[in-house]
Design a protein around this motif. Structure first.
Motif, PDB file in Angstrom:
ATOM      1  N   LYS A 120       0.843  -1.200   0.000  1.00 42.18           N
ATOM      2  CA  LYS A 120       0.000   0.000   0.000  1.00 42.18           C
ATOM      3  C   LYS A 120       0.875   1.246   0.000  1.00 42.18           C
ATOM      4  O   LYS A 120       1.816   1.356   0.799  1.00 42.18           O
ATOM      5  N   VAL A 121       0.569   2.186  -0.908  1.00 41.28           N
ATOM      6  CA  VAL A 121       1.274   3.466  -0.969  1.00 41.28           C
ATOM      7  C   VAL A 121       0.255   4.589  -0.841  1.00 41.28           C
ATOM      8  O   VAL A 121      -0.784   4.583  -1.520  1.00 41.28           O
ATOM      9  N   THR A 180       1.782  -5.746 -13.086  1.00 39.70           N
ATOM     10  CA  THR A 180       2.728  -6.410 -12.186  1.00 39.70           C
ATOM     11  C   THR A 180       2.934  -5.648 -10.880  1.00 39.70           C
ATOM     12  O   THR A 180       3.685  -6.114 -10.014  1.00 39.70           O
ATOM     13  N   CYS A 181       2.294  -4.480 -10.734  1.00 43.02           N
ATOM     14  CA  CYS A 181       2.514  -3.647  -9.545  1.00 43.02           C
ATOM     15  C   CYS A 181       1.907  -4.318  -8.315  1.00 43.02           C
ATOM     16  O   CYS A 181       0.727  -4.682  -8.317  1.00 43.02           O
ATOM     17  N   PRO A 182       2.676  -4.466  -7.227  1.00 45.04           N
ATOM     18  CA  PRO A 182       2.168  -5.179  -6.049  1.00 45.04           C
ATOM     19  C   PRO A 182       1.350  -4.309  -5.101  1.00 45.04           C
ATOM     20  O   PRO A 182       0.698  -4.834  -4.199  1.00 45.04           O
ATOM     21  N   PHE A 183       1.395  -2.982  -5.275  1.00 48.04           N
ATOM     22  CA  PHE A 183       0.739  -2.111  -4.300  1.00 48.04           C
ATOM     23  C   PHE A 183      -0.491  -1.400  -4.872  1.00 48.04           C
ATOM     24  O   PHE A 183      -0.617  -1.204  -6.080  1.00 48.04           O
ATOM     25  N   THR A 184      -1.383  -1.020  -3.951  1.00 51.68           N
ATOM     26  CA  THR A 184      -2.487  -0.135  -4.294  1.00 51.68           C
ATOM     27  C   THR A 184      -2.064   1.295  -3.961  1.00 51.68           C
ATOM     28  O   THR A 184      -1.270   1.520  -3.039  1.00 51.68           O
ATOM     29  N   LEU A 247      -8.378   1.766   0.440  1.00 48.72           N
ATOM     30  CA  LEU A 247      -8.807   2.902  -0.373  1.00 48.72           C
ATOM     31  C   LEU A 247      -8.044   2.995  -1.686  1.00 48.72           C
ATOM     32  O   LEU A 247      -7.973   4.057  -2.299  1.00 48.72           O
ATOM     33  N   GLY A 248      -7.427   1.898  -2.102  1.00 50.93           N
ATOM     34  CA  GLY A 248      -6.652   1.922  -3.338  1.00 50.93           C
ATOM     35  C   GLY A 248      -7.466   2.443  -4.508  1.00 50.93           C
ATOM     36  O   GLY A 248      -8.615   2.031  -4.714  1.00 50.93           O
TER      37      GLY A 248
END
Length: 346
Positions: A120-121, A180-184, A247-248
């Motif tokens: 998560k970012v 391929t992105c691991p984060f929301t 909340l991605g």
């Protein structure tokens, strides 16, 4: 919406800055272990005085936005990253000084997040990316997270700070949508941030510099402008709450008022000691401030922050509280002169 507290450390980039320091303070109060990055350990030393910091705050120094991989050590082991670090100053800026570090810094931080499996970012953007349109829209337009400042117009006007926020945010969204992105990604969009500094902050931040000229008399007339403002404690809490919630994909506007600066000047005067109250100007400039962001005065900016109130379960502090607590904290931290402001990269 349910809240889930992260069990791993949380990384806050730009921890020695005005907003970053408050994010760290709230996270420590909530019991988390925090990693933070700074270019200069001396500027971040005051963070180690925060309750819980000696046991649960680790400062990574010498971290540069423009150095690929420099965030790896701080982000390693963290599933959540609050990316607050970005250059913020309006005068003396250039594309090289503002746009490049904002965009490349976002790329470098998020590349580390991708490589290290962050989940998560939460990214700090700015209303500079929402309504810097030089009065192009009607005064009754209500700004929401759907609005974007036109990048071509910002480049034409050489508004490098607002352009940096637009391009950095667009870069972040593009990276987050890679399969391929691991984060929301959740993006916080605050306006001019007022409110108190964390005790001991050793530098006068850009937001505070907007008020200090009224305190020392170097501003002779009140700017004839309506500006949106928000309290740093509300912005920091919004970032922290976003770290706790799913909340991605959301872009959330954070605004706590749109006062005319005559109102702001009045609160500054009320907050100052009697011996320096007389330095605050009382005459409003006859010339209107240019309609750079939203409508020209006397029209306030119209905005909708109901998503923040609903998604983050928050309310916003009023303008009087924002201004007076900032002035008092500036005095407590020894800031009374415009000459103490030096634009810098945290």
């Amino acid at each position: 919406m349910s809240r889930v507290m992260p069990s791993s450390p949380i990384c806050v980039t730009g921890g020695s800055g005005f907003l970053g320091s408050w994010c760290i303070k709230l996270l420590l109060e909530d019991g988390h272990t925090v990693h933070t990055t700074t270019r200069c350990a001396k500027k971040a030393a005051y963070l180690l005085e925060l309750p819980g910091a000696p046991e649960r705050l680790k400062v990574f120094e010498g971290v540069d936005l423009l150095s690929p991989g420099s965030f790896d050590a701080a982000i390693g082991g963290c599933e959540t990253v609050l990316h607050t670090a970005s250059p913020f100053y309006m005068k003396g800026g250039s594309e090289e000084k503002l746009v490049k570090p904002a965009v490349e810094g976002t790329q470098n931080v998020l590349s580390s997040c991708q490589r290290l499996g962050v989940k998560k970012v939460v990214l700090t953007s700015s209303t500079g990316s929402v309504y810097t349109n030089y009065g192009a829209l009607p005064t009754e337009h209500v700004y929401t997270s759907e609005d974007w400042s036109p990048a071509d117009l910002l480049r034409e006007k050489e508004n490098w700070y607002c352009l940096s926020k637009v391009l950095a945010e667009q870069t972040a969204w593009k990276m987050s949508r890679d399969p391929t992105c691991p984060f929301t990604l959740t993006v916080m969009v605050p306006t001019l941030i007022l409110g108190p500094m964390v005790p001991g902050q050793p530098h006068l931040n850009t937001s505070a510099s907007a008020l200090v000229g009224y305190m020392d008399g170097s501003v002779q007339e009140i700017e004839n402008a309506c500006k949106t403002v928000v309290d740093v404690r509300d912005v920091a809490r919004a970032h922290v709450e976003a770290a706790y919630r799913d909340l991605g994909g959301h872009r959330i506007l954070l605004i706590g008022g749109s006062p005319h600066f005559q109102e702001v000047a009045g609160y500054i005067k009320e907050a100052l000691p009697d011996d320096i109250k007389g330095r605050v100007p009382t005459r409003v400039s006859e010339s209107l401030a240019p309609a750079v962001m939203g409508p020209a005065p006397p029209h306030p900016v119209r905005y909708d922050v109901s998503p923040a109130e609903k998604l983050l379960d928050m309310s916003f502090k009023n303008v009087e509280t924002q201004v007076k607590t900032m002035v008092q904290s500036m005095l407590d931290n020894g800031f009374k002169s415009s000459e103490q402001y030096v634009p810098t990269n945290m």
